[in-house]
Scaffold this active site. Structure first.
Site, PDB file in Angstrom:
ATOM      1  N   LYS A 182      70.150  14.583  13.301  1.00  0.00           N
ATOM      2  CA  LYS A 182      71.419  15.301  13.152  1.00  0.00           C
ATOM      3  C   LYS A 182      71.208  16.607  12.388  1.00  0.00           C
ATOM      4  CE  LYS A 182      75.966  14.706  11.061  1.00  0.00           C
ATOM      5  NZ  LYS A 182      76.926  13.795  10.446  1.00  0.00           N
ATOM      6  N   GLU A 202      60.841  12.605   7.359  1.00  0.00           N
ATOM      7  CA  GLU A 202      60.081  11.684   8.204  1.00  0.00           C
ATOM      8  C   GLU A 202      60.039  12.185   9.643  1.00  0.00           C
ATOM      9  OE1 GLU A 202      62.383  10.867   6.043  1.00  0.00           O
ATOM     10  OE2 GLU A 202      61.885   8.994   4.993  1.00  0.00           O
ATOM     11  N   GLY A 220      75.609   9.641  11.102  1.00  0.00           N
ATOM     12  CA  GLY A 220      74.360   9.172  11.712  1.00  0.00           C
ATOM     13  C   GLY A 220      74.445   7.727  12.180  1.00  0.00           C
ATOM     14  N   ARG A 221      75.007   6.862  11.341  1.00  0.00           N
ATOM     15  CA  ARG A 221      75.054   5.426  11.682  1.00  0.00           C
ATOM     16  C   ARG A 221      76.129   5.102  12.706  1.00  0.00           C
ATOM     17  NH1 ARG A 221      76.199   6.784   6.554  1.00  0.00           N
ATOM     18  NH2 ARG A 221      78.248   6.343   5.684  1.00  0.00           N
ATOM     19  N   GLU A 281      75.085   1.292   4.454  1.00  0.00           N
ATOM     20  CA  GLU A 281      75.145   2.712   4.115  1.00  0.00           C
ATOM     21  C   GLU A 281      76.619   3.152   4.053  1.00  0.00           C
ATOM     22  OE1 GLU A 281      73.425   6.062   6.578  1.00  0.00           O
ATOM     23  OE2 GLU A 281      71.789   5.880   5.153  1.00  0.00           O
ATOM     24  N   HIS A 314      64.367 -22.102  12.028  1.00  0.00           N
ATOM     25  CA  HIS A 314      63.101 -22.630  11.510  1.00  0.00           C
ATOM     26  C   HIS A 314      62.581 -21.812  10.341  1.00  0.00           C
ATOM     27  CE1 HIS A 314      62.682 -25.593  14.734  1.00  0.00           C
ATOM     28  NE2 HIS A 314      63.401 -24.716  15.405  1.00  0.00           N
ATOM     29  N   LYS A 373      65.035  11.163  -2.040  1.00  0.00           N
ATOM     30  CA  LYS A 373      64.378  12.185  -1.206  1.00  0.00           C
ATOM     31  C   LYS A 373      63.850  13.321  -2.062  1.00  0.00           C
ATOM     32  CE  LYS A 373      67.519  11.520   2.742  1.00  0.00           C
ATOM     33  NZ  LYS A 373      68.567  12.130   3.565  1.00  0.00           N
TER      34      LYS A 373
HETATM   35  O1  F6P Z   1      68.969   9.416   4.655  1.00  0.00           O
HETATM   36  C1  F6P Z   1      69.984   8.753   5.339  1.00  0.00           C
HETATM   37  C2  F6P Z   1      70.343   9.486   6.592  1.00  0.00           C
HETATM   38  O2  F6P Z   1      70.989  10.673   6.269  1.00  0.00           O
HETATM   39  C3  F6P Z   1      71.173   8.625   7.509  1.00  0.00           C
HETATM   40  O3  F6P Z   1      72.510   8.649   7.206  1.00  0.00           O
HETATM   41  C4  F6P Z   1      70.830   9.208   8.843  1.00  0.00           C
HETATM   42  O4  F6P Z   1      71.169   8.353   9.892  1.00  0.00           O
HETATM   43  C5  F6P Z   1      69.352   9.406   8.683  1.00  0.00           C
HETATM   44  O5  F6P Z   1      69.184   9.812   7.349  1.00  0.00           O
HETATM   45  C6  F6P Z   1      68.725  10.402   9.619  1.00  0.00           C
HETATM   46  O6  F6P Z   1      69.301  11.672   9.473  1.00  0.00           O
HETATM   47  P1  F6P Z   1      69.073  12.793  10.557  1.00  0.00           P
HETATM   48  O7  F6P Z   1      69.643  12.325  11.847  1.00  0.00           O
HETATM   49  O8  F6P Z   1      69.770  14.016  10.036  1.00  0.00           O
HETATM   50  O9  F6P Z   1      67.591  13.024  10.685  1.00  0.00           O
END
Ligand code: F6P
Length: 567
Positions: free
Chosen positions: A219, A225, A286-287, A372, A403, A530
């Protein structure tokens, strides 16, 4: 439909929920219900198994095995009315800026409006915008699926690798697995999220760069990452194609990388042609984004028609949530029952148990959606909350969980409300016996029904003793029962059913967050980690840098790590 100040709500005004009349009544009522066993509850109200159910869309939801009386539901509904849950719900659907700390609307429900709908928010028809992007996604995925889209060396794409994390990974990864029966091309998807290089290396190990396309899903297009993995993937691609790995502007990149983002500038800076960028909007959290362009990998695999059915499923639940009377409203009832255990019984967690191996990632997906969203300690006005908020979600597919951790569910000291999810028809079936008779799906579902029954009704010491069990062992074998569960059944795991299930949980999150008075749509709690990781990176890589940690634990850990790395 238009956004209108008439529908305005003062989202900054938070009420101390524990001071409401309904809350006090629920507190007093809890002792009464606590004293009753579900055996007794069913004995005095034998029709509850048929009455305490809601049929919505394709879902059949049985909430009768909960530690609630009909009166409990009435009291919970009074609580919902006392905080104007319906007004808050409507404010979300109208596009008011209910995400107050970020001053944003919360409009994931607009992502699944039908093409003929109109929803004007801040003067903009967001439904038209959504369908513009869906059309672009459809054109792009059609060209991938038909083989018309060619990689740098002229070969069609066979593997789509989605690089994203959190909401930009969990949704598409979960849905792709759940809908594997709807994958109708030779295109297969893989998902990379972790900044641990093992993830990317393992995923790319057997791939052919000439037939691989990367979707960089972010987003913000600034998530460490994702950008790190995207950069490493670009180097891999160029290297594999025999191109200088540092030549990031090489035209090959545009043939093998597309983006899903709200940030065109950063996408372009990465070297991705913004013609191949699929957008969404700041009003999609995002979620809550699997039904936006973030679902591009899923659309590539199952096609735009099946993706449309997936969206339709969400819309079925949205309409229900928006219009069904509260006492027949599935997200409202289930959200309130969740809150009942959370706030009046001290339950800390909720377990989700799909009797469907294809839904193996559903609990992980729900962990982000729920935790979240509702893992907050201040209300939307910034005051410390006066009661517990979001539960811990966890789970595994049945029967694997049986199990592993069901022992604790059955005989442990903690109350863990459980959601069982199962299907009438299997996505796969096999005979049980060598002669071809029996159905493994029947076996699976017999376990579903047995577990909900045993959790609720258990087995008493007398019943066990009557079976001639050694008296020393009787106490160990007692199954206390009285353990609550919801049973959610659907005819089969289709794209539409999956959309309905996801929206069912999205709206439960809303119901609980609205009653607690918190903002379910920001996530400030992830930020400090972060920034500190960035600061610590500078310290752990530089041998000359002092280990400037002001706490002795982190200081010692950094020193240990630097030693390991010879710095
Ligand atoms: O760090 C949490 C977050 O902001 C989530 O809310 C989001 O889904 C995820 O990181 C990834 O964010 P982006 O889509 O901006 O890379």
């Amino acid at each position: 439909m238009t956004s209108d100040t008439e529908h305005g709500h003062d989202n900054h005004a938070a009420t101390d929920i524990t001071g409401t009349h309904a809350w006090q009544e629920l507190s007093a009522h809890q002792g009464h219900v606590y004293a009753m066993h579900l055996r007794e509850v069913f004995a005095v109200d034998p029709k509850r198994g048929r009455d305490l159910v809601i049929d919505v869309g394709d879902l059949h939801i049985d909430y009768s095995k909960h530690r609630v009386l009909r009166e409990t539901i009435d009291l919970l509904l009074s609580l919902a009315r006392e905080v104007d849950l319906e007004g808050k719900r409507d404010a979300m659907f109208w596009g008011e800026h209910i995400n107050t700390s970020e001053d944003r609307a919360v409009l994931h429900t607009a992502l699944r409006l039908p093409a003929e709908a109109t929803l004007k928010v801040d003067g903009q028809d967001v439904a038209a915008d959504v369908h513009g992007v869906l059309d672009a996604m459809g054109t792009f995925t059609d060209s991938l699926r038909s083989g018309e889209w060619k990689g740098h060396t002229g070969k069609a794409i066979r593997t789509v690798v989605n690089i994203g994390i959190g909401g930009s990974d969990l949704g598409p990864a979960m849905v792709y697995q759940a809908l594997r029966h709807y994958v109708d091309t030779d295109i297969h998807c893989r998902f990379v999220s972790n900044v641990d290089p093992a993830d990317l290396v393992g995923t790319l190990a057997d791939l052919d760069a000439e037939t691989t396309l990367f979707i960089i899903a972010s987003k913000t297009f600034s998530t460490l990452e994702t950008l790190t993995n995207a950069t490493a993937a670009r180097s891999w691609l160029l290297r594999e194609l025999g191109i200088d790995a540092t030549d990031s502007n090489n035209p090959a990149v545009a043939k093998h990388f597309v983006a899903v983002s709200t940030n065109a500038e950063k996408v372009s800076a990465f070297g991705i042609d913004t013609d191949n960028m699929f957008g969404f909007w700041d009003w999609v959290g995002g979620r809550y984004s699997v039904d936006s362009a973030i679902g591009l990998s899923v659309m590539a695999a199952i096609g735009k028609e099946a993706f449309g059915e997936f969206l339709h499923g969400f819309n079925v639940m949205d309409k229900h949530f928006r219009s069904a009377p509260l006492h027949q409203n599935a997200p409202v009832i289930l959200g309130l029952i969740g809150l009942w255990y959370n706030n009046f019984w001290g339950a800390q967690s909720r377990v989700v148990l799909p009797y469907s191996n294809d839904m193996a990632r559903f609990a992980a997906y729900l962990q982000q959606l729920t935790m979240e969203s509702n893992g907050k300690s201040v209300d939307s006005a910034g005051h410390h909350v006066t009661t517990d908020t979001g539960a811990i979600y966890w789970g595994e597919p049945g029967t694997n969980g049986q199990h592993a951790f069901y022992q604790l569910l059955h005989q442990g000291t903690r109350l863990v409300p459980a959601d069982f999810i199962g299907f009438g028809s299997p996505t796969d079936d096999l005979p049980v016996d060598a002669d071809g008779s029996g159905s493994m799906h029947d076996l699976l579902m017999s376990n579903f029904f047995a577990q909900t029954k045993v959790l609720a009704f258990g087995k008493t010491a007398d019943e066990i003793a009557d079976e001639g069990v050694d008296p020393h062992v009787v106490a160990h074998k007692v199954m206390p029962g009285n353990r609550p569960s919801t049973s959610i059944l659907a005819p089969e795991l289709t794209p539409s059913v999956l959309g309905q299930l996801i929206a069912l949980y999205e709206h439960q999150v809303f119901v609980e967050g609205a009653i607690w008075g918190i903002n379910s749509f920001d996530q400030w709690g992830v930020e400090l980690g972060k920034t500190q990781a960035k600061e610590l990176l500078a310290v752990i890589v530089d041998a000359a840098a002092p280990a400037p940690q002001d706490d002795s634990s982190t200081d010692a850990l950094v020193r240990w790590y630097r030693e390991q790395r010879g710095r």
